[in-house]
Scaffold this active site. Structure first.
Site, PDB file in Angstrom:
ATOM      1  N   SER A 138       0.875  -1.167   0.000  1.00 33.13           N
ATOM      2  CA  SER A 138       0.000   0.000   0.000  1.00 33.13           C
ATOM      3  C   SER A 138       0.911   1.216   0.000  1.00 33.13           C
ATOM      4  O   SER A 138       1.905   1.267  -0.730  1.00 33.13           O
ATOM      5  CB  SER A 138      -0.928  -0.061   1.223  1.00 33.13           C
ATOM      6  OG  SER A 138      -1.728   1.086   1.295  1.00 33.13           O
ATOM      7  N   TYR A 152      -5.048   7.877  -6.152  1.00 28.13           N
ATOM      8  CA  TYR A 152      -3.976   6.942  -5.766  1.00 28.13           C
ATOM      9  C   TYR A 152      -4.197   6.462  -4.329  1.00 28.13           C
ATOM     10  O   TYR A 152      -4.240   5.254  -4.060  1.00 28.13           O
ATOM     11  CB  TYR A 152      -2.614   7.635  -5.904  1.00 28.13           C
ATOM     12  CG  TYR A 152      -1.467   6.851  -5.311  1.00 28.13           C
ATOM     13  CD1 TYR A 152      -1.084   5.629  -5.848  1.00 28.13           C
ATOM     14  CD2 TYR A 152      -0.760   7.338  -4.201  1.00 28.13           C
ATOM     15  CE1 TYR A 152      -0.018   4.909  -5.295  1.00 28.13           C
ATOM     16  CE2 TYR A 152       0.297   6.625  -3.650  1.00 28.13           C
ATOM     17  CZ  TYR A 152       0.656   5.412  -4.197  1.00 28.13           C
ATOM     18  OH  TYR A 152       1.701   4.698  -3.648  1.00 28.13           O
ATOM     19  N   LYS A 156      -5.360   2.760  -2.733  1.00 24.94           N
ATOM     20  CA  LYS A 156      -4.595   2.083  -1.675  1.00 24.94           C
ATOM     21  C   LYS A 156      -5.477   1.881  -0.426  1.00 24.94           C
ATOM     22  O   LYS A 156      -5.365   0.851   0.241  1.00 24.94           O
ATOM     23  CB  LYS A 156      -3.331   2.883  -1.320  1.00 24.94           C
ATOM     24  CG  LYS A 156      -2.313   2.983  -2.458  1.00 24.94           C
ATOM     25  CD  LYS A 156      -1.666   1.648  -2.819  1.00 24.94           C
ATOM     26  CE  LYS A 156      -0.413   1.812  -3.669  1.00 24.94           C
ATOM     27  NZ  LYS A 156       0.137   0.554  -4.151  1.00 24.94           N
TER      28      LYS A 156
HETATM   29  N1  LIG Z   1       8.486   4.915  -3.625  1.00 26.89           N
HETATM   30  C1  LIG Z   1       7.619   5.422  -2.829  1.00 26.89           C
HETATM   31  O1  LIG Z   1       7.820   6.512  -2.292  1.00 26.89           O
HETATM   32  C2  LIG Z   1       6.379   4.652  -2.484  1.00 26.89           C
HETATM   33  C3  LIG Z   1       5.681   5.027  -1.332  1.00 26.89           C
HETATM   34  C4  LIG Z   1       4.551   4.326  -0.994  1.00 26.89           C
HETATM   35  C5  LIG Z   1       4.138   3.253  -1.757  1.00 26.89           C
HETATM   36  N2  LIG Z   1       4.838   2.904  -2.883  1.00 26.89           N
HETATM   37  C6  LIG Z   1       4.344   1.754  -3.656  1.00 26.89           C
HETATM   38  O2  LIG Z   1       5.401   0.864  -3.910  1.00 26.89           O
HETATM   39  C7  LIG Z   1       5.099   0.075  -5.063  1.00 26.89           C
HETATM   40  C8  LIG Z   1       6.313   0.002  -5.962  1.00 26.89           C
HETATM   41  O3  LIG Z   1       6.606   1.272  -6.461  1.00 26.89           O
HETATM   42  P1  LIG Z   1       8.088   1.870  -6.462  1.00 26.89           P
HETATM   43  O4  LIG Z   1       8.149   2.947  -5.480  1.00 26.89           O
HETATM   44  O5  LIG Z   1       9.068   0.775  -6.382  1.00 26.89           O
HETATM   45  O6  LIG Z   1       8.117   2.577  -7.905  1.00 26.89           O
HETATM   46  P2  LIG Z   1       8.702   2.116  -9.323  1.00 26.89           P
HETATM   47  O7  LIG Z   1      10.200   2.052  -9.244  1.00 26.89           O
HETATM   48  O8  LIG Z   1       8.087   3.039 -10.304  1.00 26.89           O
HETATM   49  O9  LIG Z   1       8.169   0.635  -9.525  1.00 26.89           O
HETATM   50  C9  LIG Z   1       6.834   0.389  -9.871  1.00 26.89           C
HETATM   51  C10 LIG Z   1       6.746  -0.998 -10.455  1.00 26.89           C
HETATM   52  O10 LIG Z   1       5.369  -1.319 -10.717  1.00 26.89           O
HETATM   53  C11 LIG Z   1       5.305  -1.803 -12.045  1.00 26.89           C
HETATM   54  N3  LIG Z   1       3.966  -1.652 -12.625  1.00 26.89           N
HETATM   55  C12 LIG Z   1       3.215  -0.538 -12.774  1.00 26.89           C
HETATM   56  N4  LIG Z   1       2.042  -0.842 -13.368  1.00 26.89           N
HETATM   57  C13 LIG Z   1       2.056  -2.178 -13.594  1.00 26.89           C
HETATM   58  C14 LIG Z   1       1.157  -3.118 -14.160  1.00 26.89           C
HETATM   59  N5  LIG Z   1      -0.051  -2.742 -14.650  1.00 26.89           N
HETATM   60  N6  LIG Z   1       1.492  -4.429 -14.187  1.00 26.89           N
HETATM   61  C15 LIG Z   1       2.685  -4.847 -13.711  1.00 26.89           C
HETATM   62  N7  LIG Z   1       3.610  -4.014 -13.201  1.00 26.89           N
HETATM   63  C16 LIG Z   1       3.286  -2.703 -13.133  1.00 26.89           C
HETATM   64  C17 LIG Z   1       6.373  -1.044 -12.797  1.00 26.89           C
HETATM   65  O11 LIG Z   1       6.642  -1.708 -14.023  1.00 26.89           O
HETATM   66  P3  LIG Z   1       7.261  -0.957 -15.317  1.00 26.89           P
HETATM   67  O12 LIG Z   1       8.757  -0.946 -15.108  1.00 26.89           O
HETATM   68  O13 LIG Z   1       6.846  -1.801 -16.466  1.00 26.89           O
HETATM   69  O14 LIG Z   1       6.672   0.423 -15.364  1.00 26.89           O
HETATM   70  C18 LIG Z   1       7.493  -1.123 -11.782  1.00 26.89           C
HETATM   71  O15 LIG Z   1       8.096  -2.395 -11.830  1.00 26.89           O
HETATM   72  C19 LIG Z   1       3.873   0.718  -5.701  1.00 26.89           C
HETATM   73  O16 LIG Z   1       2.721  -0.051  -5.399  1.00 26.89           O
HETATM   74  C20 LIG Z   1       3.799   2.081  -5.031  1.00 26.89           C
HETATM   75  O17 LIG Z   1       2.488   2.571  -4.972  1.00 26.89           O
HETATM   76  C21 LIG Z   1       5.939   3.582  -3.260  1.00 26.89           C
END
Ligand SMILES: NC(=O)c1ccc[n+]([C@@H]2O[C@H](COP(=O)([O-])OP(=O)(O)OC[C@H]3O[C@@H](n4cnc5c(N)ncnc54)[C@H](OP(=O)(O)O)[C@@H]3O)[C@@H](O)[C@H]2O)c1
Length: 285
Positions: A138, A152, A156
């Site tokens: 989340s 968003y 979540k």
């Molecule tokens: N970083 C933060 O600050 C933060 C904070 C709170 C929560 N989150 C959560 O953490 C999770 C991972 O994000 P991240 O921060 O690691 O960002 P990220 O580096 O942008 O990674 C996101 C990942 O999700 C994949 N993705 C997006 N849409 C998809 C789909 N329809 N099917 C399969 N894969 C998909 C992307 O694939 P592609 O490479 O193909 O685009 C990428 O591998 C997310 O759920 C995000 O909401 C992140």
């Protein structure tokens, strides 16, 4: 690395960020992994490093055929799935009026329905095993939302609601559920992955516009370290009594506490009115 209790993981969105960091950490820890990405060639290097324990699969979580194929691959390769990590997701920034209907639905399709697709496809496997752990990524915005994140954070919040009920439904079947709530972490979340409102409106520049400027400013210097988050997740998955909610990072921790305090204060302030709406004869359930 020797690991006395190796597990089989299936992680969505393993190309970059949390998913990539966790994929690398899991393999280093000596576990097996089905790493998935929309462009699986991004996983070649990782899989070549661990030919015995890693498999790469193409997976867009909104595509049910690919979801089923990923689960089938895990069973064919390793015979079981111990941990499902629903990590795939992305942010959508904009006031509710600024984002398009298509942007809203696309965001819910990935962040909520994608995770639901995965869970419903993996559950028969875990039920048969009488064990498993579902980890749903989340965000702190899924518990205490930010302005500009209505959709968003809304997706979540919904994922957390689903997870809370699921936790109780599957506990008697030997399956655990954990919701992860990170604050800002240094991934591609704010950069290439962030979807921005299609119709920017002057009326929201002082509020949502400022939040967007703040996000752009902190991009690249977010306090959270995805490699440390990965270690925390491995620790939680290997603990006897994992939490329903795992908050990651000091920012998220402080936001979570503030939300609880404000909820408690509001509940206390309106307690009498809340109680006054029951029939005189009704008992509490
Ligand atoms: N970083 C933060 O600050 C933060 C904070 C709170 C929560 N989150 C959560 O953490 C999770 C991972 O994000 P991240 O921060 O690691 O960002 P990220 O580096 O942008 O990674 C996101 C990942 O999700 C994949 N993705 C997006 N849409 C998809 C789909 N329809 N099917 C399969 N894969 C998909 C992307 O694939 P592609 O490479 O193909 O685009 C990428 O591998 C997310 O759920 C995000 O909401 C992140």
């Amino acid at each position: 690395m020797s690991n006395s209790n190796p597990k089989v993981w299936l992680i969505t969105g393993s190309s970059t960020g949390f998913g990539r960091a966790l994929a690398e950490a899991v393999l280093k820890h000596g576990d097996s992994l089905v790493a998935t990405a929309r462009k699986p060639e991004q996983l070649n290097e990782l899989v070549n490093q661990y030919p015995e324990t890693a498999k790469a699969v193409r997976l867009n979580v909104t595509n049910q055929t690919e979801v089923q194929a990923a689960v089938d691959t895990a069973i064919q390769a390793f015979g079981r799935i111990d941990v499902l990590v629903n990590n795939a997701g992305y942010g959508l920034i904009g006031a509710l009026e600024e984002v398009s209907d298509e942007q809203i639905r696309r965001n819910f399709e990935t962040n909520l329905f994608g995770a639901i697709n995965m869970i419903r496809t993996v559950l028969p496997v875990m039920r048969q095993q009488k064990s498993g752990h579902i980890v749903n990524m989340s965000a702190i915005a899924g518990f205490s939302n930010e302005l500009g994140f209505s959709i968003y954070g809304g997706a979540k919040f919904a994922l957390e609601g689903v997870s809370e009920a699921l936790y109780g439904e599957v506990a008697p079947l030997g399956i655990k559920v954990t919701i992860v709530e990170p604050g800002p972490f240094r991934t591609d979340f704010i950069g290439r992955s962030l979807d921005r409102a299609e119709h920017s409106m002057d009326e929201y520049q002082e509020t949502v516009g400022k939040f967007l400027q703040f996000l752009d400013k902190i991009n690249g210097s977010q306090p959270g370290d995805p490699d440390k988050a990965a270690q925390a997740l491995i620790q939680v998955v290997n603990s006897d009594n994992p939490p329903l909610r795992l908050v990651l990072g000091k920012y998220a921790y402080s936001k979570f506490r503030k939300k609880i305090e404000s909820l408690t204060a509001e509940l206390d302030a309106w307690e009498q009115l809340a109680a006054s709406t029951d029939f005189e004869t009704a008992g509490a359930r």
